[in-house]
Scaffold this motif. Structure first.
Motif, short mmCIF file in Angstrom:
data_model
loop_
_atom_site.label_atom_id
_atom_site.label_comp_id
_atom_site.label_asym_id
_atom_site.label_seq_id
_atom_site.Cartn_x
_atom_site.Cartn_y
_atom_site.Cartn_z
N VAL A 1 -44.24 18.14 67.29
CA VAL A 1 -43.27 17.68 66.29
C VAL A 1 -41.91 18.23 66.68
O VAL A 1 -41.65 19.44 66.60
CB VAL A 1 -43.64 18.14 64.87
N LEU A 2 -41.03 17.35 67.14
CA LEU A 2 -39.68 17.75 67.55
C LEU A 2 -38.80 17.93 66.32
O LEU A 2 -38.68 17.02 65.49
CB LEU A 2 -39.08 16.70 68.48
N VAL A 3 -38.17 19.09 66.21
CA VAL A 3 -37.19 19.34 65.16
C VAL A 3 -35.81 19.18 65.79
O VAL A 3 -35.34 20.06 66.50
CB VAL A 3 -37.36 20.75 64.57
N PRO A 4 -35.13 18.05 65.55
CA PRO A 4 -33.84 17.80 66.21
C PRO A 4 -32.68 18.46 65.47
O PRO A 4 -32.10 17.91 64.54
CB PRO A 4 -33.74 16.27 66.16
N PHE A 5 -32.33 19.66 65.90
CA PHE A 5 -31.18 20.34 65.29
C PHE A 5 -29.86 19.72 65.74
O PHE A 5 -28.82 19.96 65.12
CB PHE A 5 -31.21 21.83 65.67
N LYS A 6 -29.89 18.93 66.82
CA LYS A 6 -28.69 18.28 67.33
C LYS A 6 -29.08 16.96 67.96
O LYS A 6 -30.25 16.74 68.32
CB LYS A 6 -27.98 19.18 68.34
N THR A 7 -28.12 16.08 68.11
CA THR A 7 -28.41 14.75 68.62
C THR A 7 -28.90 14.77 70.07
O THR A 7 -29.70 13.93 70.48
CB THR A 7 -27.15 13.87 68.53
N LEU A 8 -28.46 15.75 70.85
CA LEU A 8 -28.86 15.83 72.24
C LEU A 8 -30.37 16.05 72.37
O LEU A 8 -30.97 15.73 73.40
CB LEU A 8 -28.10 16.97 72.94
#
Length: 381
Positions: free
Chosen positions: A246-253
């Protein structure tokens, strides 16, 4: 006609000496008319009352809205029951304490805690899918501009078109009264060391771990099974085929990185070195929904800290997916130190001072959730 003449001659038609007599007749006529009207009104009232009582007997009661005190309608309103694909309303006969699962205590049971019911949104999905890919403008601004490490416009929809691993809809079903889905949210606190919780943790249906979280060599205290591993690029590691990444995207990159790490391996650095290639089960890759991220920031942590910690994100992910949630390895150890169970951190307590997360406020939320009966916290050592 001869029979009519005496009535007419004794009435108003006669003039002269018949005036007084005609006036008396006129008064008598008005009296008789008034009596007829009263009789008519009485009959109408009797018909109305009869129909009203008949209606009441059929419905078992009558609601006179204009006689109800202010706020009555609001108090009588039924709360929403959580459902992943949409909210259902309980009927009045169901009552406020209807069970939403087969566990002894269910996260979705309404009427247990007003504080929880006021903040809990059952209709927002914690998973970002092709079905809910379009972000509201305020969510997009908060995620891309106000919170992100990299503040630049980003076409996340275009990035998603190349991510064939992204599911079209949430992999989690709706709430089921006959189900008891038990979940363990396992933090990384040093209070797990020597706890002996390993066997208890492994008995859960879902076991959610955060970032590196090693299990080999620590099985007695943290268990050996994992079903969900929540990570961001800088903390990512390879996973066994049966584990959901489960990816937690703290930033768009981070979205660009996951696309690269599962294909070309072009990205090796964000603000720190990252894995060029990631070995995980592509069918089990999930993306944490930025709208759900902001929902936690607005409804639960109330803007304390720049954004919620990963542990808080995982905890509320579980509260929106599971029927029963048990929490392990959160908070400081018995000596007040903040460190991971697999290491001794000489900068223990630094997490509380950064300002990025508010550890004390998040600890209070966990305590309130436990008091509300929504989670059970295993304190550790």
């Amino acid at each position: 006609m001869s029979e009519l003449r005496p009535w007419m001659s004794g009435g108003v038609v006669m003039g002269g000496g018949s005036t007084e007599r005609g006036g008396g007749a006129e008064k008598g006529g008005k009296t008789r008319c008034s009596r007829r009207l009263w009789v008519l009104f009485g009959m109408l009232a009797l018909v109305f009352l009869t129909s009203l009582f008949f209606s009441v007997s059929l419905r078992g009661g009558v609601s006179l809205n204009y006689l109800e005190p202010p706020g009555w309608e609001e108090a009588r309103r039924v709360k929403l029951v959580p459902n992943y694909v949409g909210a259902h309303r309980l009927s009045m006969s169901d009552g406020p304490l209807q069970k939403t699962c087969a566990c002894p205590r269910c996260v979705g049971d309404p009427g247990v805690s007003d504080w929880f019911d006021e903040n809990y949104d059952p209709d927002i999905s914690p998973v970002w899918t092709k079905d809910n890919i379009q972000l509201p403008s305020d969510v997009y601004y908060w995620w891309v501009v106000s919170k992100s490490i990299q503040c630049f416009p980003f076409n996340y929809q275009g990035s998603f078109t190349h991510m064939y691993v992204i599911p079209g809809r949430s992999p989690y079903g709706s709430w089921d009264q006959g189900r008891c889905l038990r979940c363990a949210v396992v933090g990384n606190s040093g209070n797990l060391r020597g706890s002996g919780y390993g066997k208890i943790i492994d008995e859960h249906n879902f076991i959610m771990r955060i970032n590196l979280a090693p299990t080999v060599g620590y099985e007695e205290d943290v268990g050996s099974r994992t079903t969900h591993q929540f990570m961001y690029p800088e903390s990512a590691k390879n996973l066994a085929p049966n584990i959901s990444f489960v990816l937690v995207p703290f930033k768009t990159l981070d979205l660009v990185w996951i696309t690269s790490a599962l294909s070309t391996g072009q990205i090796r650095f964000t603000y720190a070195p990252v894995k060029q290639f990631l070995r995980v089960d592509k069918d089990k890759v999930q993306i944490f929904n930025p709208a759900f991220f902001m929902y936690i920031h607005d409804h639960w942590t109330k803007h304390h800290g720049r954004y919620p910690s990963t542990g808080m994100l995982v905890l509320f992910f579980a509260l929106h997916v599971c029927d029963e949630v048990n929490v392990f390895g959160f908070g400081a150890d018995s000596r007040g130190n903040w460190h991971h169970y697999w290491e001794q951190n000489r900068y223990s307590g630094e997490f509380r001072k950064t300002g990025v997360h508010d550890a004390d406020y998040e600890a209070q939320i966990i305590q309130d959730l436990a008091k509300a009966g929504k989670i059970t916290v295993f304190p550790g050592k």
